[in-house]
Structure formats: structure tokens, C-alpha cells
Design a protein around this motif. Structure first.
Motif, PDB file in Angstrom:
ATOM      1  N   LYS A   2      31.289  32.552  18.563  1.00 30.50           N
ATOM      2  CA  LYS A   2      32.661  33.043  18.533  1.00 30.50           C
ATOM      3  C   LYS A   2      33.607  31.977  19.065  1.00 30.50           C
ATOM      4  CE  LYS A   2      31.277  36.485  21.021  1.00 30.50           C
ATOM      5  NZ  LYS A   2      31.338  37.635  21.902  1.00 30.50           N
ATOM      6  N   ASN A   3      34.806  31.932  18.480  1.00 28.20           N
ATOM      7  CA  ASN A   3      35.805  30.957  18.895  1.00 28.20           C
ATOM      8  C   ASN A   3      36.932  31.650  19.622  1.00 28.20           C
ATOM      9  OD1 ASN A   3      34.344  28.986  17.654  1.00 28.20           O
ATOM     10  ND2 ASN A   3      35.542  29.020  15.749  1.00 28.20           N
ATOM     11  N   LYS A   4      37.508  30.952  20.605  1.00 28.08           N
ATOM     12  CA  LYS A   4      38.698  31.435  21.303  1.00 28.08           C
ATOM     13  C   LYS A   4      39.845  30.487  20.984  1.00 28.08           C
ATOM     14  CE  LYS A   4      37.092  31.214  25.467  1.00 28.08           C
ATOM     15  NZ  LYS A   4      35.814  30.605  25.223  1.00 28.08           N
ATOM     16  N   TYR A 329      37.121  38.250  27.982  1.00 28.60           N
ATOM     17  CA  TYR A 329      36.190  37.147  27.735  1.00 28.60           C
ATOM     18  C   TYR A 329      35.131  37.070  28.837  1.00 28.60           C
ATOM     19  CZ  TYR A 329      39.545  35.277  24.292  1.00 28.60           C
ATOM     20  OH  TYR A 329      40.366  35.097  23.225  1.00 28.60           O
ATOM     21  N   TYR A 363      37.629  39.235  18.596  1.00 29.70           N
ATOM     22  CA  TYR A 363      36.561  38.581  19.354  1.00 29.70           C
ATOM     23  C   TYR A 363      35.578  39.612  19.903  1.00 29.70           C
ATOM     24  CZ  TYR A 363      34.493  35.544  22.973  1.00 29.70           C
ATOM     25  OH  TYR A 363      33.630  34.839  23.767  1.00 29.70           O
ATOM     26  N   GLU A 366      33.419  41.064  17.158  1.00 34.93           N
ATOM     27  CA  GLU A 366      32.410  40.088  16.743  1.00 34.93           C
ATOM     28  C   GLU A 366      31.259  40.060  17.743  1.00 34.93           C
ATOM     29  OE1 GLU A 366      31.990  35.413  15.333  1.00 34.93           O
ATOM     30  OE2 GLU A 366      33.894  36.146  16.157  1.00 34.93           O
ATOM     31  N   ALA A 374      35.951  42.991  13.016  1.00 33.40           N
ATOM     32  CA  ALA A 374      36.435  41.716  13.561  1.00 33.40           C
ATOM     33  C   ALA A 374      37.352  41.025  12.567  1.00 33.40           C
ATOM     34  CB  ALA A 374      35.260  40.814  13.914  1.00 33.40           C
ATOM     35  N   ASN A 398      40.003  31.179  11.907  1.00 33.99           N
ATOM     36  CA  ASN A 398      39.199  32.296  12.379  1.00 33.99           C
ATOM     37  C   ASN A 398      38.941  33.302  11.254  1.00 33.99           C
ATOM     38  OD1 ASN A 398      37.793  33.502  14.581  1.00 33.99           O
ATOM     39  ND2 ASN A 398      39.465  34.966  14.876  1.00 33.99           N
TER      40      ASN A 398
END
Length: 413
Positions: A2-4, A329, A363, A366, A374, A398
Motif C-alpha cells: 500500500k502507498n501513502k 496508519y 488505504y 486495501e 478501496a 493510486n
């Protein structure tokens, strides 16, 4: 994976550390504080120029003066600010400016207005009783009641008429002025929210303030108050009376008093304010970073926390978007995806059109392997994101990444 978002300072994630009542401070840090007092401020938050105001006091029958240091952005905002009333004059402002500037930069304290009250007859004004103890000047003191009346009836109204003030007030002083801070708490409960007493000279008049405090505590004070006290390498006559004062506070426990006490065995009387200033203000002001250890499944604890912070700081009580998202997070990293999702959704409920808040929900989904949900929220985040956001490409990428991930999942099935 996963990307932030790659966030800029306005959207940056900030680490959430709980407020701690520190009972000791390292000498290394103390040396930094002392050096900071000697430097010209390089931190934003408070301006450099003082405003000097004179008052013709009817209560005291004399002219009094106070100096004001305003927040740096005072004239570019409409915000109201908490006020710190510092006894013993403007010589105390440089150190206060440095420490409060550091705390503000760390989101651990708000912008404040500092009001430094200059002295005319210090011992007369600071002590509520006339000294009869041969350890000090006999026949001096006893003017604290009148001086407090001046502060309440003339000084505070003057400050609040001239400047945009918030209802949060603090009073701070050292030695004799520390005694006055404690006296003000007892004589006029509720006038100040915080009372800071660096090495209070409670030996005065054979410990009259200690005796007064014992009676006050026994009566059961009903007004909430924060008290900070410290003590350095004091001996006789100070130490026995101070120890008796601490015993009184520990014996008569009341839920209305929040008391923080520090000991600095190697610090002289004249440096206890320098040693204690960080803890005094850091322990009083709530931090914008919600303490992780207080998180529960009930999201109301977050709203209650920021409601109280808003009341103390004089700011919008809405939970900060980036703070709550960072909590999401964090708990996702802690393998608590359901709690993380609660946080992400709660955050979005307060920031419905914020692309970062919406992307946080994506996020979270996901993390639960709910790729369809998501992707839905990733698209919603992209729809409200504007191209002037420095990391706008993240929202685009994303969506593409999740679409490709879903295709890969379908092929695998």
C-alpha cells in the motif's frame, strides 16, 4: 504494497506522542535552555518588539507598567489567544519566547500573548502577609491582596480591551512571585487556569503561605486548576517549609487540582525558572498530537479531546485531518485493521471533501483486502483532489495501481 501520499508540510503526517509529566530534566537539556535565553530568537511564533503600556491604578494609587509580546501573526489573523501573565517584568520574556516557540513548532502549545508585569515594590506586592521572621526583612510585605485586586480589576480588563484574548489565562512567577501565584489560586479561584511557582519562597513569615495552603486544601477547593512547582538546591530556611507544602498537597488530594512538581538538586534558587520553564508549559498545554495510548474503539474520545484542546487553545475543535489519519496508519501497522478503519472513517466524517482523508479510507480498505471498496474511495479522492496539490500524481497513480491490482487478482482466480 500500500502507498501513502508524499505529503507537503500542510498535509504532513505528524507523530503522535502522549503528553507526559516529566519529573526530571537532564542537565544537557537545561544547558540548552540557559543558552537559548542568551540568544536572539530565530523561531517563528512570537514577535520581537514589546508593546509598553502604562496604567494609572486607582487600586494601588500609583502608575504601573506592563509589557506585551504578541504572536508573530497577530496582525494577520482574527484569532484570540491565551494569555500568560508573567510576574517580575520583561526580563523574563526572552526565555519564554524561545521555549514557547519550540513548543509551538512541535504543536505542543498554542500561540500566546505574554504580559510581563513590571515591579514597583516587589516584596510588598508579592507577599500576602507582613514578615515577622528574622530570616528576612521584618515589617515588609502584606500587599498581595491589593496587588491581586489590581490585576483582576484593572490589568486584566485593560489587556482584554486592547488585545484579542482567549479565556485561558496563566500566571507565572519565581520566589516571592511564586508565592503570589499560589496565593492567587487560593484567593481568587478560577481567575487563572494555571499557576506556575518556580521555587516559591514559602519560608516567608515563618511559613505563613504553607499554613494558608493547608487550610485551603482542607476546605476542599472546587475550582479546577493546574499547579506547577519546582525547587533547586535550597537549604534552610526554605526547604523544611517547602517539604511541608508538598506534604499538604499529597495529603489533601483533590480531583480539581493537577499538580506537577520537579526537583533540581544541582540548580540554584535563581535558575529554577530557567530549569523548569519547559515542563511548566509542556505539562499544561494539550498537544495537537492525540496520545495513542488513549485510543479506544469509541471515536468520541477523539472528539472530546479536541473539544477540550479547542477550549484551551482558542482554536477550531475539529480533529486535525493529518493527525487522525496518521493514527489510522499507525494502528494498521500494528496489525489492528478494524481499529485503523474506524479512525480513517471517523477522520473522513470530519473532512468529507479532503482528498487525504478519503485516500486514508481507501488505504484502510486495501489493508482488509477489500480492493473494490478501496478503488471506489481512491477514485473519490482523485475526484476532489486539485492539480495544484504538490503530490497530485499520487492520487492518479493510486487509482491506476488499484485497478491493476484488481485485474491481477481476477486473473489469479
Amino acid at each position: 504494497m500500500k502507498n501513502k501520499p508524499n505529503c507537503n508540510p500542510q498535509h504532513a503526517l505528524i507523530s503522535c506522542y502522549g503528553r507526559r509529566k516529566i519529573t526530571r530534566i537532564s542537565m544537557k537539556y537545561f544547558k540548552w535552555l540557559f543558552s537559548a535565553a542568551m540568544l536572539v530568537s530565530s523561531f517563528p511564533g512570537l514577535a520581537n518588539d514589546y508593546e509598553v503600556v502604562d496604567i494609572d491604578s486607582k487600586v494601588l494609587g500609583e502608575q504601573r507598567q506592563y509589557q506585551v509580546l504578541l504572536p508573530e501573526d497577530y496582525f494577520t489573523t482574527s484569532q484570540n489567544y491565551p494569555v500568560i501573565y508573567r510576574l517580575d517584568g520583561a526580563d523574563n520574556i526572552p526565555l519564554m519566547k524561545e521555549v514557547l516557540g519550540r513548543l509551538k513548532d512541535a504543536d505542543a502549545a498554542p500561540d500566546v500573548i505574554i504580559v510581563a508585569i513590571e515591579n514597583t515594590d516587589r516584596l510588598r506586592d508579592m507577599y500576602p502577609t507582613v514578615n515577622q521572621d528574622r530570616n528576612g526583612p521584618v515589617g515588609i510585605g502584606g500587599g498581595a491582596k491589593k496587588f491581586l485586586a489590581f490585576i483582576e480589576q484593572e490589568l486584566i480588563p485593560d489587556v482584554e480591551e486592547r488585545y484579542r484574548t482567549h479565556s485561558t489565562r496563566l500566571i507565572s512567577g519565581a520566589s516571592a512571585a511564586g508565592v503570589f501565584s499560589l496565593y492567587a489560586m487560593q484567593q481568587r479561584p478560577g481567575l487563572f487556569d494555571a499557576h506556575i511557582a518556580y521555587s516559591p519562597a514559602v519560608w516567608w513569615n515563618a511559613g505563613a503561605m504553607v499554613e494558608r495552603t493547608e487550610k485551603w486544601l482542607f476546605s476542599g477547593p472546587s475550582e479546577s486548576a493546574y499547579v506547577y512547582m519546582n525547587m533547586g538546591n535550597e537549604g534552610l530556611p526554605m526547604r523544611p517549609y517547602y517539604d511541608k507544602l508538598l506534604t499538604s498537597f499529597s495529603t489533601h488530594v483533590t480531583p480539581h487540582l493537577n499538580i506537577v512538581v520537579n526537583e533540581y538538586p544541582g540548580v540554584s534558587h535563581g535558575l529554577t525558572s530557567t530549569a523548569g520553564i519547559f515542563n511548566a508549559y509542556q505539562s499544561f498545554f494539550m498537544s495537537k498530537a492525540f496520545p495513542r495510548e488513549k485510543i479506544t474503539a469509541d471515536m468520541q474520545v477523539i472528539d472530546d479531546y479536541y473539544r477540550r484542546l479547542g477550549e484551551q487553545w482558542g482554536i477550531d475543535p475539529t480533529p486535525p485531518e493529518n493527525v487522525v489519519r496518521e493514527l489510522g496508519y499507525y494502528f494498521d501497522w500494528q496489525k489492528k485493521p478494524h481499529l485503523a478503519m474506524k479512525l480513517f472513517k471517523h477522520n473522513m466524517s470530519h473532512h468529507t471533501e479532503n482528498p487525504d482523508a478519503i485516500a486514508g479510507v481507501a488505504y484502510g480498505y486495501e489493508g482488509q483486502d477489500k480492493l473494490r471498496e478501496a478503488l471506489t474511495y481512491a477514485k473519490k479522492a482523485l475526484a476532489v483532489a486539485t492539480e495544484d496539490i504538490p503530490y497530485y500524481d499520487y492520487f492518479v497513480e493510486n487509482v491506476e495501481r488499484l485497478e491493476n491490482k484488481m485485474k491481477g487478482t481476477k486473473k489469479a482466480n
